[in-house]
Design an enzyme around this catalytic site. Sequence first.
Site, PDB file in Angstrom:
ATOM      1  CB  ILE A  51      30.056 -37.533  51.018  1.00  0.00           C
ATOM      2  CG1 ILE A  51      30.678 -36.228  50.602  1.00  0.00           C
ATOM      3  CG2 ILE A  51      30.946 -38.745  50.576  1.00  0.00           C
ATOM      4  CD1 ILE A  51      32.284 -35.993  51.383  1.00  0.00           C
ATOM      5  CB  SER A  52      27.806 -35.036  46.273  1.00  0.00           C
ATOM      6  OG  SER A  52      26.516 -34.786  46.783  1.00  0.00           O
ATOM      7  CE  LYS A  53      29.371 -40.680  40.912  1.00  0.00           C
ATOM      8  NZ  LYS A  53      29.274 -40.921  39.468  1.00  0.00           N
TER       9      LYS A  53
END
Length: 264
Positions: free
Chosen positions: A107-109
């Site tokens: 999951i992206s920042k």
Amino acid sequence: MRQRPVFPARLDLSSGRPTLARPVPAAVGRGAHVTAGHVGVTVPHGRAQDSSAVRRNMVHKLQQQGVRDEWVLSAMRAIERHRFVDSALGGQAYEDTSLPIGLGQTISKPSVVARMAELLRQGAPGKLGRVLEIGTGCGYQAAVLSLLAAEVYSIERLRGLHDKARDNLRHLRVPNLHLLFGDGRIGYAKGAPYAAIIAAAGGDAIPQAWTDQLAVGGRLVAPVSTGAAGVGPQALMVIDKTAVGLRQTVLEAVNFVPLKSGVA
């Protein structure tokens, strides 16, 4: 008039190309909603309510990092990121870090999600039109986009993540979000043209299908590998489709998973 799928949709791959199969009705729950002119949120009971303070703190940090778009900030404040990560990682859900979601994906920042969403919106005074997301992952960015656009198509090539995203999103009221299982490199032509396209994986070039499906006046935001053969460092690329062609802008370095073909 061609019937639009409802959330969440599946793609039938038996013919070799993605086609829309019978949709599954949306689950009814309590969660984020959009009201005229602004993004609002209905706060569920329990754990989500406890996360509101740390979520506000996360958004405050995004503002300090330069995010100014109020629609993006409101959406980031509304969507509960801890619902999209494994419970063992819940304590890190609102830190500005990527987290594993299984099958070698992350999951992206929050800062990356906010940055790309702000670039996608281009300071629009209201919601975007139809948006295509390449790489649903756990469903977090799709949920954020559902508050920023009139309609979102999100496609995932990994069956396990597609199913996980469906489960993660059941608690939200998202009738404008359509989850598709298929090869993201070929996009989803049946939903085109798109006002915006966003990708959560990077290759050595932007697939032709994406720019073909982008509307004139639309914008595409995606990571692109700057090394040979699609490996090595990546940079964020913005493509604006004008009446006379494509205008490309290369921005800061980023780090995304590789863009792959096919389904698994």
